[in-house]
Design a protein around this motif. Structure first.
Motif, short mmCIF file in Angstrom:
data_model
loop_
_atom_site.label_atom_id
_atom_site.label_comp_id
_atom_site.label_asym_id
_atom_site.label_seq_id
_atom_site.Cartn_x
_atom_site.Cartn_y
_atom_site.Cartn_z
N HIS A 41 40.61 40.63 39.08
CA HIS A 41 41.23 41.91 39.39
C HIS A 41 42.17 41.69 40.56
N ASP A 80 44.19 44.07 36.34
CA ASP A 80 43.22 43.06 35.98
C ASP A 80 43.89 41.98 35.14
N THR A 124 36.65 37.44 38.73
CA THR A 124 35.41 38.15 38.46
C THR A 124 34.47 37.19 37.75
#
Length: 148
Positions: A41, A80, A124
């Motif tokens: 992100h 993202d 992530t």
């Protein structure tokens, strides 16, 4: 564009600095590809000399292009990176401040930096994958365990 790894504890965080003349979508796509990002992100602030925001027209399944042909503040840029067909794919939205204090927002299609854009990109831990959704006409993130 300059970048520096600023944190690495198994999940990496980078500062990515864009300069006058850089186009944000092209630069960040190049960065995501070079770093082999599969899930991340990002957030950013700065300014554009001009930009194009998109508004998704559901019935047409296309983005209406809304040019912003003046210097504007990047009040917020969120996005993202996820995989689409095995390659990193960006999805970004922006709020752009106008000289009179009004704000414009939408899907960021292009943004031409002046004088800077300060971006923080964070990997992530779970891989996010996009799959084409025929109802939406878009590749959407799916959390299914069997998503390739």
């Amino acid at each position: 564009m300059q970048h520096k790894l600023i944190h690495d504890d198994g999940s990496k965080t980078w500062a990515v600095i864009l300069e006058t003349g850089d186009e944000v979508t092209a630069c960040l796509q190049s960065f995501a590809t070079a770093q082999k990002l599969s899930a991340a992100h990002l957030t950013a602030i700065g300014a554009f000399e001009r930009a194009v925001l998109g508004y998704f027209e559901w019935d047409k399944k296309t983005y209406r292009r809304n040019p912003v042909d003046n210097q504007c503040e990047v009040v917020a840029l969120l996005g993202d990176v996820a995989l689409k067909d095995g390659e990193p794919k960006l999805h970004m939205h922006a709020v752009l401040g106008q000289p009179d204090g009004q704000a414009l927002g939408g899907h960021l299609l292009e943004g031409h930096v002046r004088p800077t854009l300060e971006v923080v990109v964070t990997e992530t831990p779970a891989h996010l994958h996009r799959r084409f959704d025929p109802d939406a006409g878009l590749a959407l993130i799916r959390m299914d365990a069997d998503t390739p």
